[in-house]
Design an enzyme around this catalytic site. Structure first.
Site, PDB file in Angstrom:
ATOM      1  N   ASN A  10       9.650  17.727  -2.093  1.00 44.06           N
ATOM      2  CA  ASN A  10       8.493  16.733  -2.896  1.00 44.06           C
ATOM      3  C   ASN A  10       8.979  16.650  -4.225  1.00 44.06           C
ATOM      4  O   ASN A  10       8.949  17.730  -4.927  1.00 44.06           O
ATOM      5  CB  ASN A  10       7.215  17.332  -2.791  1.00 44.06           C
ATOM      6  N   LYS A  13       6.381  17.869  -7.087  1.00 45.85           N
ATOM      7  CA  LYS A  13       6.270  19.210  -7.158  1.00 45.85           C
ATOM      8  C   LYS A  13       7.664  19.696  -7.814  1.00 45.85           C
ATOM      9  O   LYS A  13       7.453  20.728  -8.762  1.00 45.85           O
ATOM     10  CB  LYS A  13       6.280  19.926  -5.793  1.00 45.85           C
ATOM     11  N   ASP A  70       2.231  26.674  -1.612  1.00 51.12           N
ATOM     12  CA  ASP A  70       1.412  25.737  -0.469  1.00 51.12           C
ATOM     13  C   ASP A  70       0.050  25.581  -1.190  1.00 51.12           C
ATOM     14  O   ASP A  70      -0.627  26.354  -1.829  1.00 51.12           O
ATOM     15  CB  ASP A  70       1.136  26.489   0.843  1.00 51.12           C
ATOM     16  N   SER A  71      -0.543  24.333  -1.273  1.00 47.30           N
ATOM     17  CA  SER A  71      -1.343  23.941  -2.177  1.00 47.30           C
ATOM     18  C   SER A  71      -1.896  22.723  -1.451  1.00 47.30           C
ATOM     19  O   SER A  71      -1.643  22.082  -0.590  1.00 47.30           O
ATOM     20  CB  SER A  71      -0.929  23.535  -3.652  1.00 47.30           C
ATOM     21  N   GLY A 160      -0.485  13.009  -4.889  1.00 49.03           N
ATOM     22  CA  GLY A 160      -1.596  13.541  -4.068  1.00 49.03           C
ATOM     23  C   GLY A 160      -2.771  12.744  -4.610  1.00 49.03           C
ATOM     24  O   GLY A 160      -2.925  11.806  -4.508  1.00 49.03           O
ATOM     25  N   LYS A 182      -1.612  18.808 -18.092  1.00 48.38           N
ATOM     26  CA  LYS A 182      -1.788  19.051 -16.695  1.00 48.38           C
ATOM     27  C   LYS A 182      -1.454  20.457 -16.452  1.00 48.38           C
ATOM     28  O   LYS A 182      -2.131  21.292 -15.639  1.00 48.38           O
ATOM     29  CB  LYS A 182      -1.179  18.101 -15.851  1.00 48.38           C
ATOM     30  N   ARG A 188      -1.284  24.913  -9.910  1.00 44.42           N
ATOM     31  CA  ARG A 188       0.005  25.211  -9.842  1.00 44.42           C
ATOM     32  C   ARG A 188       0.471  25.729 -10.999  1.00 44.42           C
ATOM     33  O   ARG A 188       1.396  26.866 -11.018  1.00 44.42           O
ATOM     34  CB  ARG A 188       0.826  23.965  -9.427  1.00 44.42           C
TER      35      ARG A 188
END
Length: 208
Positions: A10, A13, A70-71, A160, A182, A188
């Site tokens: 991703n 990410k 994992d989120s 997302g 952010k 994260r």
């Protein structure tokens, strides 16, 4: 420099994590650098299970320390859904409009929350992050970002569910926040900072 592998393809990410790890003396690679590694099935029932599975698998296959997360988004009015299924929430709704899975996921979420009043549109982004060495040594950390789910999209940053997630600190959507801001607020960013707090002890264990 030490090479670590981020167990994801991703690009959103990878960009976020590279930015957060800048200054730690680490060479960061994503799974695109290892095309021989196929998709790792995320079949766990918790974020921690999926995070650890990905980190362990990639560490074993590459011989490098692997970092995986994992989120997802947990919405209170939906009993915590989409949760661990956040990335594939709309797999059962190919009819939804939008050119990407992110678009369809957001459309399904808006449909599900259409009758829900503002005060009940609460939820959070949750992230569990793991680092695993090839010998199996590992650390795990978690972060959460509380907020509300909007009725419309705002912002061009992030990925997302960012365009629908409202940060209660100032009412802006996650996708409206500059990257540095952010990362200070996000699930994260919190998870990675908690992971890095454990890093010196982890590094000593891995290197004897």
């Amino acid at each position: 420099m030490t090479t670590i592998v981020l167990a994801t393809r991703n690009k959103g990410k990878i960009a976020e994590l590279e930015h957060l790890l800048a200054g730690y003396g680490l060479t960061v690679l994503g799974l695109d650098a290892f095309p021989e590694i196929g998709e790792i099935e995320e079949d766990g029932v918790t974020f921690e299970e999926n995070s650890l599975k990905k980190a362990r698998t990639v560490a074993e296959l590459t011989g490098h320390i692997a970092v995986a997360d994992d989120s997802g988004l947990e919405v209170d009015a939906l009993g915590g859904a989409p949760g661990v299924y956040s990335a594939r929430y709309s797999d059962d709704r190919p009819d939804l409009p939008g050119p990407s899975i992110d678009d369809r996921n957001n459309q399904k979420l808006l449909e599900a929350l259409a009758p829900v009043q503002e005060a009940e549109r609460t939820g959070r982004f949750r992230c569990v992050m793991s680092a695993c060495a090839p010998d199996g040594a590992h650390i795990v950390a978690e972060g959460a970002w509380e907020g509300r789910i909007a009725r419309d999209f705002k912002g061009g940053n992030g990925f997302g569910y960012d365009p629908l997630f409202i940060d209660p600190a100032d009412g802006r959507h996650s996708a409206e926040l500059p990257k540095d801001e952010k990362n200070r607020r996000s699930h994260r960013g919190k998870a990675l900072r908690a992971l890095l707090a454990q890093w010196p002890d982890f590094w000593r264990r891995v290197n004897g």
